[in-house]
Structure formats: structure tokens, C-alpha cells
Design an enzyme around this catalytic site. Structure first.
Site, short mmCIF file in Angstrom:
data_model
loop_
_atom_site.label_atom_id
_atom_site.label_comp_id
_atom_site.label_asym_id
_atom_site.label_seq_id
_atom_site.Cartn_x
_atom_site.Cartn_y
_atom_site.Cartn_z
N ASP A 183 0.85 -1.20 0.00
CA ASP A 183 0.00 0.00 0.00
C ASP A 183 0.88 1.24 0.00
O ASP A 183 1.65 1.48 0.94
CB ASP A 183 -0.90 -0.03 1.25
CG ASP A 183 -2.02 1.00 1.18
OD1 ASP A 183 -2.15 1.67 0.15
OD2 ASP A 183 -2.77 1.12 2.17
N ASP B 172 -3.50 2.42 -5.77
CA ASP B 172 -2.29 2.48 -4.93
C ASP B 172 -2.11 1.30 -3.99
O ASP B 172 -1.30 1.38 -3.06
CB ASP B 172 -2.29 3.79 -4.12
CG ASP B 172 -3.49 3.89 -3.19
OD1 ASP B 172 -4.41 3.06 -3.28
OD2 ASP B 172 -3.51 4.83 -2.37
N GLU B 173 -2.82 0.20 -4.19
CA GLU B 173 -2.62 -0.95 -3.31
C GLU B 173 -2.97 -2.25 -4.03
O GLU B 173 -3.77 -2.27 -4.96
CB GLU B 173 -3.43 -0.83 -2.02
CG GLU B 173 -4.92 -0.81 -2.20
CD GLU B 173 -5.69 -0.82 -0.88
OE1 GLU B 173 -5.27 -1.55 0.06
OE2 GLU B 173 -6.70 -0.10 -0.80
#
Length: 389
Positions: free
Chosen positions: A6, A96-97
Site C-alpha cells: 500500500d 495504490d494498493e
């Protein structure tokens, strides 16, 4: 073993990476509503989705920057390239993860995580936190505990020792209301939930939520990392700030959202059946309004027509409470090859041709005013010429 990777304060970290003058300073992305905040700003209480005015009062020294979505998309692509170079088993959760299954690699999972963090820092220039555990749930919890810019490995023999003391809101699906309900019965930690009989949880929260929390509190999460899973929904939204917007302004924003999503649908060769309007009011309360169509579609005019109806129905609420965010999402997606096509919208034979023309303009000029002009002009019965090929 599974990694949950993350990126930390993603949008703000990209801004700090690209502008050395912002490094070490409190950064807020977005002026009307906070889209992201650096950890320097978070230390002052600034949080995502907070109003810009509140954020600036909490952190007067913060630097407020405009969002650059293209820069964030490019950074995300670079990071996911590192993920896929690490293992082919990558399940993206957002821009983003992601989850990474590293069980079949010869390198110990902790060493894989160390290398992954180093490569993201060296190749993309961004900080990333990684949690490592046997289950998706525990890996995600571990990354949350390790933030920012950290690494936490939960060994199999220490899972419950790690999990039990955590607050009950660490469990997926436990929000403020559920946590408050459980607290009335003295249940405040994951261990408290784990010690409760499943029947008690079901009586308090219902069969779905009760059984779900009963399993998670005991780290029962058999879900594998899944690759190539097509999304069941897509959405877009626009923050409005605190300024009152006229019905005409809201309609223009809705046209832009419908145009963008319609183009994404057709580019992915998908169809949708459910259109959902998402609203956030001046008091930051949220509401959704949705309609399911009798026939799946990818036609922007049809999507826009439904969205306008939902917005009109919500008009009294908007007038009385104000509006700080408007969003549109398309659900119940399916491949266009699997669905019989309906007749053109409202008997208009050229609806699909306009969509095709709009997509062509978007591809050449981006989702700009000319795209919306085609839609608005057609709504008003006007002929809007397109640029020649």
C-alpha cells in the site's frame, strides 16, 4: 504467504517526489475537498474527504496543490510493473494498493517484501508499506499497523497474539455504527469478538455480518489472490467545494461524468445495468440513488438520461442541504458480447453513431468541452459538427 502493498499518502507523495520543495512539508491535494494529505499534514488532524476550509484551519502552514490525475496514473503503472516483476499473482485493489501471492517463490516472503519496498523506492521514488501474513485480511491489517513506510511480517504462530489486542474497527466491515453497537456490549477488541459465540454475533448484527466478523476475528479468510478479475462496477466523481452550484452547473458536471464513464465502458467492451448517483451534502452526510435498467447498455445518452432523472429526484435535498460532491457509478457490468443489444435509445437510430463520434473526439483531444458540447447540443436538438478526420 500474501503481501499487502500500500503506497503511503499516494497523491501527496507523488507531489513531494516531483517537487523537492514540498518534501518534509505538510501537503494537501485538493482545495475544495481533501483528496490526499501528506503525513506531515495528517499530524495536524487533516484527513481525506475533509473540507478544504477545515483542513487549512487545522494546518495553516499546509501547501495546497491541485490534483494531477495523469501523474498519479503514471506512478501507479510504474508501481504495478514492480509488483508484476515480483510475482505474476497480483490482485489490484485500487490505484495504490494490491495483494501479491508470493507463496511459490523460493525467496522467503520477508525478503521479497524488503526487495519490493526497495525497488519501488529506487525505481518510482515513492514510499510503500507492506504487510505479510497467511491471509489477505491479516496482511492488510499488518500493513495498516506498519504505516507509514514500514514492513510488518506476522508469522503463522503469532497470528492471534497479533490480532486479538487490535481495536474492533480493524475488522473489515466494522464502521462507526457497528463499533458503537458492539461497544454497548463491552466488545471493543478483536479478541472480544473472537470470544463471542457466533450465534450471539448473528443475533446482534444479522447472519451475514455476524458470520463474517466471527470468521475474521479468528483469522479465517480462505480467499486466494485472484488475477484477471474484471470489475463489477466503475465510477467517477467531482468535488464541488462549499460554493453553491446552479442546476445548470450540476447538469454540466453530470454530463461530463456520464461521458467519461460511457467512454470507459465502450473502451472495455462492457455494458451496465445499474446507474447510481452519489451525493455528499453540506453537512458531509452521504446519499445514493440508483436505478436498474431493463436492458444493459453502454450508450452515454441512456446513462445520462437515467442520471438526470436521479438528480432531479434529489433536487429538494440538494436545495435544502447543499452539495459538496457529485458522483456517478455504473454497476452490474457484463461483457457486451454476452448480452443481446437493445433497440437504439428512444427510437433514435443515430445514438450509437454519436457515441462513436464522441469516443473518437475523446481519443484525439481528451475528455474536454468539445465532447460535452456534442452531448449537450444533441440534447437541445442542435447539430454539432465534429472535427474532420
Amino acid at each position: 504467504m500474501i503481501l499487502h502493498a500500500d503506497l503511503d499518502a499516494f497523491y501527496a507523495s507523488v507531489e513531494q517526489r516531483d517537487d523537492p520543495g514540498l518534501r518534509g512539508r505538510p501537503v494537501i491535494v485538493g482545495s475544495g475537498v481533501v483528496l490526499a494529505a501528506s503525513y506531515e499534514a495528517k499530524a495536524h488532524g487533516v484527513r481525506t474527504a475533509m473540507s478544504g476550509g477545515t483542513a487549512r484551519r487545522l494546518c495553516p502552514r499546509a501547501v495546497v496543490v491541485k490534483p494531477r490525475m495523469s501523474a498519479y496514473a503514471e506512478a501507479s503503472k510504474a508501481v504495478f510493473a514492480v509488483f508484476r516483476a515480483t510475482t505474476p499473482l497480483v490482485e489490484g485493489l485500487s490505484i495504490d494498493e494490491a495483494f501479491l501471492d508470493v507463496d511459490g517463490l523460493r525467496t522467503p516472503p520477508a525478503d521479497v517484501a524488503v526487495r519490493l519496498r526497495r525497488e519501488v523506492a529506487e525505481e518510482v521514488g515513492l514510499p510503500i508499506t507492506v504487510g505479510v501474513a497467511r491471509t489477505k485480511f491479516l496482511a492488510k491489517v499488518a500493513s495498516g499497523v506498519a504505516k507509514p513506510d514500514g514492513l510488518l511480517v506476522v508469522p503463522p504462530e503469532g497470528e492471534m497474539e497479533f490480532l486479538r489486542p487490535l481495536p474492533v474497527r480493524s475488522l473489515w466491515g466494522v464502521g462507526r455504527a457497528t463499533a458503537a453497537r458492539l461497544a454497548r456490549y463491552g466488545v471493543t477488541t478483536v479478541g472480544d469478538v473472537a470470544d463471542m459465540p457466533e450465534s450471539t454475533l448473528v443475533s446482534l448484527l444479522g447472519p451475514g455480518a455476524g458470520g463474517h466478523l466471527h470468521d475474521l476475528a479468528r483469522n479465517r479468510d480462505p480467499r486466494p489472490v485472484r488475477t484477471g478479475v474484471r470489475r463489477r462496477s466503475m465510477g467517477a466523481q467531482r468535488a464541488l467545494g462549499r460554493r453553491a452550484r446552479s442546476p445548470e452547473e450540476l447538469d454540466a458536471m453530470l454530463v461530463g461524468l456520464a461521458d467519461r464513464l460511457g467512454g470507459r465502458l465502450r473502451a472495455a467492451r462492457r455494458l451496465c445495468r445499474t446507474v447510481t448517483l452519489r451525493l455528499r451534502f453540506g453537512d458531509f452526510a452521504r446519499a445514493t440513488r440508483s436505478r436498474t435498467l431493463p436492458q444493459a447498455t453502454a450508450e452515454t445518452p441512456r446513462i445520462l438520461d437515467v442520471a438526470r432523472g436521479l438528480l432531479a429526484a434529489a433536487g429538494p435535498l440538494i436545495a435544502s442541504r447543499g452539495l459538496t460532491l457529485i458522483g456517478l457509478s455504473l454497476g452490474d457490468l457484463r461483457d457486451d458480447r454476452a448480452v443481446q443489444l437493445a433497440l437504439p435509445l428512444d427510437g433514435v437510430p443515430w445514438a450509437g453513431e454519436v457515441d462513436a463520434a464522441v469516443d473518437g473526439v475523446r481519443g484525439r483531444f481528451g475528455p474536454s468541452a468539445i465532447t460535452r458540447a456534442v452531448l449537450l447540443g444533441r440534447d437541445q436538438g442542435m447539430s454539432v459538427p465534429l472535427p474532420p478526420d
